[in-house]
Write a protein that holds these residues in place. Structure first.
Motif, PDB file in Angstrom:
ATOM      1  N   ALA A   1      74.024  70.758  65.493  1.00  0.00           N
ATOM      2  CA  ALA A   1      73.571  72.150  65.387  1.00  0.00           C
ATOM      3  C   ALA A   1      74.638  73.015  64.725  1.00  0.00           C
ATOM      4  O   ALA A   1      74.326  73.877  63.885  1.00  0.00           O
ATOM      5  CB  ALA A   1      73.222  72.696  66.769  1.00  0.00           C
ATOM      6  N   ALA A   2      75.902  72.793  65.081  1.00  0.00           N
ATOM      7  CA  ALA A   2      76.993  73.564  64.476  1.00  0.00           C
ATOM      8  C   ALA A   2      77.114  73.262  62.987  1.00  0.00           C
ATOM      9  O   ALA A   2      77.320  74.167  62.174  1.00  0.00           O
ATOM     10  CB  ALA A   2      78.308  73.272  65.200  1.00  0.00           C
ATOM     11  N   ILE A   3      76.966  72.000  62.616  1.00  0.00           N
ATOM     12  CA  ILE A   3      77.015  71.622  61.198  1.00  0.00           C
ATOM     13  C   ILE A   3      75.831  72.202  60.441  1.00  0.00           C
ATOM     14  O   ILE A   3      75.984  72.726  59.330  1.00  0.00           O
ATOM     15  CB  ILE A   3      77.056  70.083  61.051  1.00  0.00           C
ATOM     16  N   ASP A   4      74.645  72.113  61.022  1.00  0.00           N
ATOM     17  CA  ASP A   4      73.460  72.673  60.364  1.00  0.00           C
ATOM     18  C   ASP A   4      73.643  74.161  60.102  1.00  0.00           C
ATOM     19  O   ASP A   4      73.305  74.661  59.033  1.00  0.00           O
ATOM     20  CB  ASP A   4      72.205  72.429  61.204  1.00  0.00           C
ATOM     21  N   ARG A   5      74.197  74.868  61.084  1.00  0.00           N
ATOM     22  CA  ARG A   5      74.429  76.304  60.936  1.00  0.00           C
ATOM     23  C   ARG A   5      75.453  76.574  59.833  1.00  0.00           C
ATOM     24  O   ARG A   5      75.281  77.485  59.020  1.00  0.00           O
ATOM     25  CB  ARG A   5      74.896  76.903  62.264  1.00  0.00           C
TER      26      ARG A   5
ATOM     27  N   VAL B   1      87.424  86.433  52.657  1.00  0.00           N
ATOM     28  CA  VAL B   1      86.806  85.302  53.355  1.00  0.00           C
ATOM     29  C   VAL B   1      85.477  85.759  53.936  1.00  0.00           C
ATOM     30  O   VAL B   1      85.378  86.806  54.557  1.00  0.00           O
ATOM     31  CB  VAL B   1      87.736  84.792  54.477  1.00  0.00           C
ATOM     32  N   ASP B   2      84.473  84.963  53.738  1.00  0.00           N
ATOM     33  CA  ASP B   2      83.151  85.264  54.288  1.00  0.00           C
ATOM     34  C   ASP B   2      83.220  85.143  55.807  1.00  0.00           C
ATOM     35  O   ASP B   2      83.428  84.069  56.348  1.00  0.00           O
ATOM     36  CB  ASP B   2      82.133  84.289  53.707  1.00  0.00           C
ATOM     37  N   GLN B   3      83.045  86.270  56.498  1.00  0.00           N
ATOM     38  CA  GLN B   3      83.214  86.290  57.945  1.00  0.00           C
ATOM     39  C   GLN B   3      82.190  85.429  58.676  1.00  0.00           C
ATOM     40  O   GLN B   3      82.508  84.813  59.691  1.00  0.00           O
ATOM     41  CB  GLN B   3      83.174  87.726  58.454  1.00  0.00           C
ATOM     42  N   ALA B   4      80.962  85.373  58.199  1.00  0.00           N
ATOM     43  CA  ALA B   4      79.945  84.557  58.864  1.00  0.00           C
ATOM     44  C   ALA B   4      80.297  83.075  58.760  1.00  0.00           C
ATOM     45  O   ALA B   4      80.185  82.332  59.736  1.00  0.00           O
ATOM     46  CB  ALA B   4      78.573  84.820  58.260  1.00  0.00           C
ATOM     47  N   LEU B   5      80.741  82.649  57.605  1.00  0.00           N
ATOM     48  CA  LEU B   5      81.139  81.252  57.422  1.00  0.00           C
ATOM     49  C   LEU B   5      82.370  80.954  58.271  1.00  0.00           C
ATOM     50  O   LEU B   5      82.466  79.895  58.898  1.00  0.00           O
ATOM     51  CB  LEU B   5      81.402  80.972  55.942  1.00  0.00           C
ATOM     52  N   ASP B   6      83.285  81.884  58.322  1.00  0.00           N
ATOM     53  CA  ASP B   6      84.481  81.724  59.142  1.00  0.00           C
ATOM     54  C   ASP B   6      84.101  81.580  60.617  1.00  0.00           C
ATOM     55  O   ASP B   6      84.639  80.727  61.326  1.00  0.00           O
ATOM     56  CB  ASP B   6      85.391  82.934  58.931  1.00  0.00           C
TER      57      ASP B   6
ATOM     58  N   LEU C   1      74.862  78.709  56.438  1.00  0.00           N
ATOM     59  CA  LEU C   1      75.726  79.835  56.072  1.00  0.00           C
ATOM     60  C   LEU C   1      76.376  79.624  54.721  1.00  0.00           C
ATOM     61  O   LEU C   1      76.505  80.546  53.921  1.00  0.00           O
ATOM     62  CB  LEU C   1      76.800  80.048  57.143  1.00  0.00           C
ATOM     63  N   LYS C   2      76.791  78.387  54.458  1.00  0.00           N
ATOM     64  CA  LYS C   2      77.425  78.070  53.187  1.00  0.00           C
ATOM     65  C   LYS C   2      76.455  78.315  52.032  1.00  0.00           C
ATOM     66  O   LYS C   2      76.823  78.891  51.014  1.00  0.00           O
ATOM     67  CB  LYS C   2      77.907  76.620  53.203  1.00  0.00           C
ATOM     68  N   GLN C   3      75.208  77.909  52.203  1.00  0.00           N
ATOM     69  CA  GLN C   3      74.207  78.128  51.158  1.00  0.00           C
ATOM     70  C   GLN C   3      73.933  79.610  50.962  1.00  0.00           C
ATOM     71  O   GLN C   3      73.808  80.079  49.835  1.00  0.00           O
ATOM     72  CB  GLN C   3      72.911  77.392  51.488  1.00  0.00           C
ATOM     73  N   GLN C   4      73.843  80.358  52.060  1.00  0.00           N
ATOM     74  CA  GLN C   4      73.570  81.792  51.968  1.00  0.00           C
ATOM     75  C   GLN C   4      74.693  82.545  51.284  1.00  0.00           C
ATOM     76  O   GLN C   4      74.464  83.492  50.547  1.00  0.00           O
ATOM     77  CB  GLN C   4      73.341  82.382  53.372  1.00  0.00           C
ATOM     78  N   SER C   5      75.917  82.125  51.549  1.00  0.00           N
ATOM     79  CA  SER C   5      77.069  82.846  50.997  1.00  0.00           C
ATOM     80  C   SER C   5      77.453  82.374  49.599  1.00  0.00           C
ATOM     81  O   SER C   5      78.231  83.027  48.926  1.00  0.00           O
ATOM     82  CB  SER C   5      78.275  82.685  51.924  1.00  0.00           C
ATOM     83  N   GLY C   6      76.923  81.232  49.197  1.00  0.00           N
ATOM     84  CA  GLY C   6      77.310  80.673  47.907  1.00  0.00           C
ATOM     85  C   GLY C   6      78.675  80.022  47.950  1.00  0.00           C
ATOM     86  O   GLY C   6      79.233  79.678  46.929  1.00  0.00           O
ATOM     87  N   ALA C   7      79.211  79.846  49.158  1.00  0.00           N
ATOM     88  CA  ALA C   7      80.537  79.246  49.302  1.00  0.00           C
ATOM     89  C   ALA C   7      80.472  77.761  48.993  1.00  0.00           C
ATOM     90  O   ALA C   7      79.476  77.104  49.221  1.00  0.00           O
ATOM     91  CB  ALA C   7      81.060  79.451  50.726  1.00  0.00           C
ATOM     92  N   VAL C   8      81.567  77.265  48.476  1.00  0.00           N
ATOM     93  CA  VAL C   8      81.703  75.853  48.182  1.00  0.00           C
ATOM     94  C   VAL C   8      82.952  75.380  48.905  1.00  0.00           C
ATOM     95  O   VAL C   8      83.988  76.026  48.839  1.00  0.00           O
ATOM     96  CB  VAL C   8      81.840  75.610  46.666  1.00  0.00           C
ATOM     97  N   THR C   9      82.855  74.257  49.610  1.00  0.00           N
ATOM     98  CA  THR C   9      83.982  73.740  50.360  1.00  0.00           C
ATOM     99  C   THR C   9      84.456  72.443  49.740  1.00  0.00           C
ATOM    100  O   THR C   9      83.652  71.582  49.424  1.00  0.00           O
ATOM    101  CB  THR C   9      83.576  73.478  51.834  1.00  0.00           C
ATOM    102  N   ALA C  10      85.751  72.339  49.565  1.00  0.00           N
ATOM    103  CA  ALA C  10      86.336  71.087  49.083  1.00  0.00           C
ATOM    104  C   ALA C  10      87.575  70.823  49.910  1.00  0.00           C
ATOM    105  O   ALA C  10      88.372  71.719  50.148  1.00  0.00           O
ATOM    106  CB  ALA C  10      86.697  71.195  47.609  1.00  0.00           C
TER     107      ALA C  10
ATOM    108  N   ALA D   1      86.697  72.891  44.171  1.00  0.00           N
ATOM    109  CA  ALA D   1      85.386  73.449  44.482  1.00  0.00           C
ATOM    110  C   ALA D   1      85.132  74.630  43.562  1.00  0.00           C
ATOM    111  O   ALA D   1      86.015  75.432  43.313  1.00  0.00           O
ATOM    112  CB  ALA D   1      85.338  73.911  45.936  1.00  0.00           C
ATOM    113  N   VAL D   2      83.926  74.702  43.053  1.00  0.00           N
ATOM    114  CA  VAL D   2      83.550  75.777  42.154  1.00  0.00           C
ATOM    115  C   VAL D   2      82.210  76.316  42.594  1.00  0.00           C
ATOM    116  O   VAL D   2      81.284  75.563  42.834  1.00  0.00           O
ATOM    117  CB  VAL D   2      83.448  75.282  40.695  1.00  0.00           C
ATOM    118  N   GLY D   3      82.107  77.604  42.711  1.00  0.00           N
ATOM    119  CA  GLY D   3      80.827  78.245  42.977  1.00  0.00           C
ATOM    120  C   GLY D   3      80.417  78.976  41.717  1.00  0.00           C
ATOM    121  O   GLY D   3      80.833  80.092  41.489  1.00  0.00           O
ATOM    122  N   GLY D   4      79.640  78.360  40.881  1.00  0.00           N
ATOM    123  CA  GLY D   4      79.247  78.974  39.623  1.00  0.00           C
ATOM    124  C   GLY D   4      79.380  77.995  38.482  1.00  0.00           C
ATOM    125  O   GLY D   4      79.538  76.799  38.680  1.00  0.00           O
ATOM    126  N   ASN D   5      79.326  78.518  37.275  1.00  0.00           N
ATOM    127  CA  ASN D   5      79.381  77.682  36.085  1.00  0.00           C
ATOM    128  C   ASN D   5      80.812  77.387  35.680  1.00  0.00           C
ATOM    129  O   ASN D   5      81.692  78.218  35.833  1.00  0.00           O
ATOM    130  CB  ASN D   5      78.672  78.370  34.915  1.00  0.00           C
TER     131      ASN D   5
END
Length: 156
Positions: A96-100, A30-35, A104-113, A120-124
């Motif tokens: 502000a919390a949502i923007d953050r 789990v991406d700790q920053a996103l968490d 973070l989601k964009q930086q980590s490449g995480a996809v939330t569904a 949710a798929v991160g990639g092809n």
């Protein structure tokens, strides 16, 4: 999707993730920053809604590792809309919390569904059917070949 709907989706994901951790089934990568961002969003909401029954219900449903029900989501959404309408500082803190989280989601490449049947798929992704078969990301019942005659039971 409105900002409040996005908040509800993140809160639902937060509740499910917390429930899975308690059960010892948390994803080890789990991406700790996103968490941490999801924890922060929950703190902002909990500080305003406190022991709101809808928020408590969402946490309880998440503890089972299942997605919170649509009814629970709607109740949380209504509570958040009321709180945002009544308190502009809360609305700003929520945004502000949502923007953050989105950053973070964009930086980590995480996809939330979230939600029933969500994917949710991160990639092809490549879905292909060959040799007379059927393929799809998700599909219901499929019959291939000559359909059975509904007038002739037992023939297929």
């Amino acid at each position: 999707m409105t900002g409040i709907e996005l908040v509800v989706g993140y809160l639902a994901a937060w509740a499910v993730r917390k429930g899975r951790r308690v059960a010892g089934r948390a994803d080890q990568e789990v991406d700790q920053a996103l968490d941490a961002g999801m924890d922060r969003l929950h703190e902002v909401v909990a500080s305003k809604l406190g022991d709101d029954p809808a928020l408590e219900r969402m946490a309880l449903e998440g503890q089972s590792g299942q997605e919170p029900s649509e009814r629970t989501r709607q109740r949380v959404q209504l509570a958040l809309e009321d709180a945002s309408d009544d308190d502009s500082d809360f609305a700003l803190a929520l945004q502000a919390a949502i923007d953050r989280l989105e950053e973070l989601k964009q930086q980590s490449g995480a996809v939330t569904a979230t939600g029933d049947g969500a994917s949710a798929v991160g990639g092809n992704v490549s879905v292909r059917a060959d040799h007379g078969s059927a393929a799809a990301w998700a599909m219901g019942n499929v019959s291939i070949g000559t359909p059975s005659d509904p007038q002739q039971p037992g023939l297929q």
